[in-house]
Design an enzyme around this catalytic site. Structure first.
Site, PDB file in Angstrom:
ATOM      1  CG  HIS A  46      -2.077  -0.947   1.122  1.00 30.62           C
ATOM      2  ND1 HIS A  46      -3.066  -1.041   2.070  1.00 30.62           N
ATOM      3  CD2 HIS A  46      -2.410  -1.832   0.146  1.00 30.62           C
ATOM      4  CE1 HIS A  46      -3.967  -1.928   1.687  1.00 30.62           C
ATOM      5  NE2 HIS A  46      -3.591  -2.435   0.526  1.00 30.62           N
ATOM      6  CD  GLU A  48      -1.612   3.984   3.462  1.00 27.68           C
ATOM      7  OE1 GLU A  48      -1.349   3.387   2.389  1.00 27.68           O
ATOM      8  OE2 GLU A  48      -2.741   3.976   3.984  1.00 27.68           O
ATOM      9  CB  CYS A  76      -6.385  -0.790   5.532  1.00 27.46           C
ATOM     10  SG  CYS A  76      -4.706  -1.437   5.292  1.00 27.46           S
ATOM     11  CB  CYS A  79      -1.683   1.372   6.327  1.00 27.77           C
ATOM     12  SG  CYS A  79      -1.309   0.588   4.741  1.00 27.77           S
TER      13      CYS A  79
END
Lengths: 149, 149
Positions: A46, A48, A76, A79
Site C-alpha cells: 500500500h 503508506e 487500513c 497501514c
C-alpha cells in the site's frame, strides 16, 4: 504535500492499481510513492507502507521519529499498524474509507492499546481524492481499466 | 512447520531482534523467515510479512490463495491486515500476545468488517515460543542482548 500524493495516486491508477498515493516527510527527506500491490506482487505494498519502508531504509532506522505521512485515503488496519511500528508523528489523509478505514471509519485503531499514536488530520483535498477513487472503480466495473487480479 | 518457525525465532534472537519466526507453505513452496525490523531498518519486517512478501514475489501474485502461515507469536494488527490482503487460507500460531495480539487478545480483528478470514489454529508449541520470548526480554532488561533501537 497532499497535491504530490494525489499525483502519485493518479500514477497508480494509470498502472491499473487502486489510486492511492502517499508522501513521507522526515526532516529534509521527502519520499513519494503509490499503491503497487499488483505491480510488485506484494500484498503489503500500500502507498503508506511503500513510502515508510523507503524512508526507513534511507535513514537507516525503522523508527521514523518526527516524520509526517500524507496519504490520499484513510489507512487500513495493516497501514495503521505500520504507522505505529514506524512511530510516525503526524498522519494527514484526504478521504475517509467507510469500508476498511481503521482510523475513524470501520475501526478507531489508534484508540486501542497501541504503543504510539500520531497527531491526525483528515479531510485535506478529500474531494479530489474521493473523485479519483470513484472514477477508477466506475471504470473498472465497466472493464475500462485492466483488472489484473 | 512450527518447529522450523521456532528455529527462525532463535535466529532472530541471536541477531538482537525480538524472537519471532514464521513459515509460509503454498503448494510446494516453503518460505522461512524471522523478524528483521532492526536488521533491515524496516518497520514492517515482522516475521509474517517477511515470509508473505517473499512468497508473493516468488509466486508472482500478491494473493497467496490456499497458503498456510505458521508463526510463533499471535500477529499484531499490521500483520493481521497483511494476512487479509494476502488471502492466507490458514493461520497457525504458537503463543498469544496479551498486549498487542490482534487475533484474540488486544483485538479480534478477523471479526471486524474485513474481506477475508483465514482458518485459525493457536497454541501449537506455545510453551517453547513463550519461553524464548520471556528469556529474550529478561536478558535484554539485564543488558545482555544488544538493544539497537
Amino acid at each position: 504535500m497532499m497535491k504530490l500524493a494525489l499525483e502519485e495516486a493518479r500514477t497508480a491508477a494509470s498502472l491499473g492499481e487502486v489510486p492511492v498515493g502517499a508522501v513521507l516527510v522526515a526532516g529534509d527527506l521527502v519520499v513519494k510513492g503509490h499503491n503497487r500491490v499488483i505491480s510488485d506482487a506484494d500484498p503489503t505494498a500500500h502507498a503508506e507502507i511503500v513510502v515508510m519502508r523507503e524512508a526507513a531504509q534511507r535513514i537507516g532506522n525503522y523508527r521514523l521519529v518526527g516524520a509526517s505521512l500524507y496519504v490520499t485515503l484513510e489507512p487500513c488496519i495493516m497501514c495503521v499498524g505500520a504507522i505505529v511500528q514506524a512511530r510516525i508523528q503526524r498522519l494527514v489523509y484526504a478521504v475517509q474509507d467507510p469500508r476498511y478505514g481503521a482510523v475513524e471509519s470501520m475501526l478507531r485503531a489508534f484508540d486501542l492499546n497501541v504503543n504510539h499514536k500520531p497527531e491526525i488530520c483528515s479531510g485535506v483535498l478529500h474531494e479530489q481524492a474521493g473523485l479519483l477513487l470513484t472514477k477508477f472503480f466506475q471504470a473498472r466495473r465497466k472493464g475500462e481499466v485492466p483488472k489484473w487480479s
